[in-house]
Scaffold this active site. Structure first.
Site, PDB file in Angstrom:
ATOM      1  N   GLU A  43      31.137  42.877  21.728  1.00  0.00           N
ATOM      2  CA  GLU A  43      31.264  42.777  20.278  1.00  0.00           C
ATOM      3  C   GLU A  43      32.692  43.121  19.846  1.00  0.00           C
ATOM      4  O   GLU A  43      33.266  44.119  20.286  1.00  0.00           O
ATOM      5  CB  GLU A  43      30.277  43.746  19.603  1.00  0.00           C
ATOM      6  N   LYS A 130      27.806  38.402  11.964  1.00  0.00           N
ATOM      7  CA  LYS A 130      26.719  39.377  12.058  1.00  0.00           C
ATOM      8  C   LYS A 130      25.986  39.487  10.725  1.00  0.00           C
ATOM      9  O   LYS A 130      26.594  39.726   9.672  1.00  0.00           O
ATOM     10  CB  LYS A 130      27.290  40.734  12.468  1.00  0.00           C
ATOM     11  N   CYS A 164      25.049  43.297  18.683  1.00  0.00           N
ATOM     12  CA  CYS A 164      24.645  44.691  18.540  1.00  0.00           C
ATOM     13  C   CYS A 164      23.254  44.821  17.909  1.00  0.00           C
ATOM     14  O   CYS A 164      22.314  44.205  18.359  1.00  0.00           O
ATOM     15  CB  CYS A 164      25.726  45.447  17.761  1.00  0.00           C
TER      16      CYS A 164
END
Length: 308
Positions: A43, A130, A164
């Site tokens: 990430e 995200k 994540c």
């Protein structure tokens, strides 16, 4: 046909996009030498996770040091059509390694945590922002959208990825499973405490191969001119990698690897995915599409000044 996949567990050149591009290309070259078909980087590997916010009172409103820190973070971020990604796209094309790369994406004054999918043939084929930054991340990253919730075809496999903690979002996972995902890529800032449970859970739930990629980071790598460098430099880092690969039966192919800079490699067999779906296919014969429905809005919001 088997496919060789890997997580690039590497030390992150923090807030240094030039060194970051060089590190990505180095690991792509190593992947090609090891005959790897697909590699995933952690990430925001380019140009770094916002480590400072949690430990420096990041929520203090109008704090001058926090403003300077954000400005430095914004300056180090990259653009989808910028020279950094052009160089990486060229390397992917030349080395023929399908690549998932976590980046800090700059869009004017906003930074997004974005997972880019790069194909040797098609260049950037996906850029997933995200959906929901976690906790203190919301002080730094913009909130993403569903535009990039897409799978990609490569080497006879359907592959998808999330960043994540959005890997804990059931509907986000479902959106990828429903596109026939065979290999799920999860990317993390780098910690074995984060990847140990969810990597195997995704494999069992989706009946997919599950690959987790995490980075290594030391606070001593913070640039000398960063506002909180002296406050953080001597602290012990929790970011020890944790890259791992699980099979569609939920068993480890490679258990979490800690503290070591390396390619975490596995040869995966698509037939094993098909075999595990004999008794459970979450979006197929076990999905009850007549009862349960998921609608995904894949539109990317357009800034107001561009709306006619």
């Amino acid at each position: 046909m088997d496919m060789r996949v890997a997580a690039a567990q590497a030390r992150c050149p923090w807030l240094d996009s030039t060194a970051g591009v060089a590190k990505v290309v180095e690991f792509l070259q190593r992947a090609a030498a090891d005959r790897i078909d697909l590699v995933a980087f952690p990430e925001t590997f380019l140009s770094g996770y916002p480590f400072w916010v949690e430990q420096t009172g990041g929520a203090r409103f109008d704090d001058p040091d926090q403003k300077r820190a954000y400005a430095a973070y914004l300056d180090a971020a990259v653009e989808l059509d910028g020279p950094e990604l052009r160089a990486i796209v060229e390397a992917v094309r030349d080395l023929k390694v399908f690549t998932y790369l976590g980046i800090t994406e700059r869009v004017r004054g906003t930074v997004y945590c974005t997972l880019v999918a790069i194909s040797p043939d098609g260049g950037i084929v996906g850029a997933h922002r995200k959906l929901m930054p976690t906790h203190e991340e919301r002080l730094v990253w913009g909130i993403g959208d569903g535009h990039g919730l897409r799978t990609h075809q490569f080497g006879g496999l359907t592959v998808g990825g999330l960043s994540c903690w959005e890997n804990w979002m059931p509907l986000a996972r479902h959106a990828l499973y429903a596109q026939g995902e065979d290999l799920h890529v999860s990317v993390w800032p780098g910690s074995s405490r984060l990847t140990g449970d969810i990597t195997r859970f995704i494999a069992l739930e989706g009946r997919v191969y599950s690959l987790a990629a995490g980075a290594l980071f030391s606070y001593a790598d913070i640039p000398a001119d960063f506002p909180f460098r002296d406050q953080l430099a001597e602290r012990a880092s929790r970011y020890d990698g944790g890259s791992a690969i699980a099979g569609p039966d939920g068993q480890w192919v490679v258990p979490p690897v800690s503290g070591e800079e390396r390619l975490v490699i596995a040869d995966i067999d698509p037939a094993a995915v098909r075999a595990e779906r004999q008794n459970f296919d979450p979006t197929g014969h076990y999905g009850r599409a007549d009862v349960l429905h998921l609608h995904v809005d894949r539109r990317r919001p357009v800034p107001a000044e561009f709306v006619d």
